[in-house]
Enzyme design. Structure first.
Site, short mmCIF file in Angstrom:
data_model
loop_
_atom_site.label_atom_id
_atom_site.label_comp_id
_atom_site.label_asym_id
_atom_site.label_seq_id
_atom_site.Cartn_x
_atom_site.Cartn_y
_atom_site.Cartn_z
N LYS A 63 0.83 -1.21 0.00
CA LYS A 63 0.00 0.00 0.00
C LYS A 63 0.86 1.25 0.00
O LYS A 63 0.56 2.23 -0.70
CB LYS A 63 -0.93 -0.02 1.22
N GLN A 117 -4.97 -1.70 9.63
CA GLN A 117 -4.67 -3.04 9.12
C GLN A 117 -5.15 -4.09 10.12
O GLN A 117 -4.75 -4.10 11.28
CB GLN A 117 -3.16 -3.19 8.89
N ASP A 128 -11.66 2.12 3.93
CA ASP A 128 -11.93 0.68 3.91
C ASP A 128 -13.42 0.38 3.84
O ASP A 128 -13.83 -0.75 3.58
CB ASP A 128 -11.34 0.03 5.17
#
Length: 382
Positions: A104, A151, A174
């Site tokens: 990322k 994460q 997200d």
């Protein structure tokens, strides 16, 4: 075949029958150059060829095209304009999580975004829920941060839901905040409700989870129209199954959700034009289950032992690729199908967020979502 199947989280399989068309899709799938998504979305459905094995849906090339679009868009911003910024929180030393975060970071740098990373050692005494919430609060208030990603998974002692809820919904790239989930699951069919254009994700004022969006994006990029088709989603997870079912429903597919208590799941799958399987079981769906002329998008990533492989194992999806491609017209390989799309969608969600927060910043052009970057235009399709 058993009448009941254990359905676990992990993959997505899509199968679809198209209307005839004279347009070829080969360039859309394999071309490494940027391809405007509005052009692809306006393309008629791709013709089927029942006599030949399925064509691969090249997620790598499509994701590369999307990232090239983003790179171009960002390069066109005025020098004085802030760059889109993505903040990532990593707790612990899981190798897979570390790998994802590095990917990322690199993707951000490659397209001209700013990357903010905070890594916590799981063994450190200061890694408390309060410390994580404080960092998220700081990012929420930081105008240079347009997207925040935590994460997962987090250590057991941390309340994962509390941490995810702490992220500002408009920075939740997200798409996991309850406010974003609620908007995704709102059909807005009642009188007086504001109607959303689900064929143009750039017009949505909230974030949708990346992997389900990636599945729909793959279909858009090869010209698949799901409207009016029968869709079966195998799996009811919050991360893939339920969101992708809603996205298909918003596109006017007729959707059935199958799960571990579904009777005669093979028959259910076999009647569907679109099959979405979020199961996490290697080869669970054989080609014999699938309707002739299907499109299969397989998000499953499973490792199976393979003595001939360098690492002693290989990655496979939830669909038996070899048998399925003899029945289907399109199929995503594993790896190289849906996987690359997840990060591409994350970057596009961050770009969307930046655009919403900077409506007065103009650029000359924008191939990423169909509209130019100009006043009042929200994020591109994600």
């Amino acid at each position: 075949m058993p009448s009941r199947a254990t359905v676990l989280l992990g993959s997505v399989v899509l199968s679809l029958v198209f209307a005839p068309s004279t347009t070829s899709a080969a360039a859309f799938v394999a071309s490494p150059s940027p391809v405007p998504s509005t052009f692809l979305r306006s393309t008629p459905p791709i013709p089927l060829n029942m006599a030949t094995p399925a064509k691969d849906i090249d997620g790598k090339s499509i994701a590369a095209a999307i990232r090239a679009e983003l790179t171009r868009n960002i390069s066109l911003l005025p020098p004085s304009a802030p760059r889109p910024g993505l903040a990532v929180m990593l707790v612990g030393q899981r190798r897979d999580s570390q790998t994802y975060v590095r990917m990322k970071e690199k993707a951000c740098r490659d397209c001209g975004m700013t990357s903010f990373l905070r890594v916590y050692d799981d063994a450190a005494s200061d890694v408390t829920e309060e410390a994580l919430l404080a960092q998220i609060s700081a990012w929420n208030d930081d105008p240079a941060v347009h997207g925040i990603l935590v994460q997962l998974p987090l250590p057991d002692r941390i309340d994962e839901d509390a941490v995810l809820r702490a992220v500002r919904p408009d920075k939740d790239v997200d798409g996991l905040h309850p406010a974003n989930t609620a908007r995704l699951f709102s059909a807005s069919t009642h009188a007086g409700a504001a109607k959303l254009n689900w064929r143009d994700f750039s017009s949505l004022p909230f974030h949708v989870p990346c992997t389900p969006q990636g599945c729909i994006e793959l279909l858009d990029r090869i010209g698949v129209d799901v409207e009016g088709k029968n869709a079966v989603v195998i799996g009811r997870s919050n991360l893939v199954g339920l969101p992708v079912a809603m996205l298909l429903l918003h596109r006017n597919a007729t959707v059935t959700i199958a799960h571990s208590r579904t009777r005669d799941i093979q028959a259910v799958v076999g009647r569907a034009d679109i099959v979405v399987a979020a199961v996490g079981r290697a080869g669970m769906v054989p080609g014999s289950w699938l309707k002739k002329g299907a499109v299969v998008v397989d998000v499953g990533i499973n490792s199976v032992e393979d003595a001939t492989a360098k690492r002693g194992y290989r990655l496979v999806g939830d669909v038996d690729y070899d048998s399925a491609r003899e029945v289907c017209d399109w199929i995503t390989p594993v790896p190289g199908g849906v996987g690359p799309m997840t990060i591409a969608m994350l970057l596009r969600n961050t770009w969307n967020s930046w655009r919403r927060m900077n409506p007065d910043v103009a650029a000359d052009d924008d191939d990423g979502g169909g509209d130019d970057v100009k006043e009042g235009v929200e994020g591109e399709k994600s």
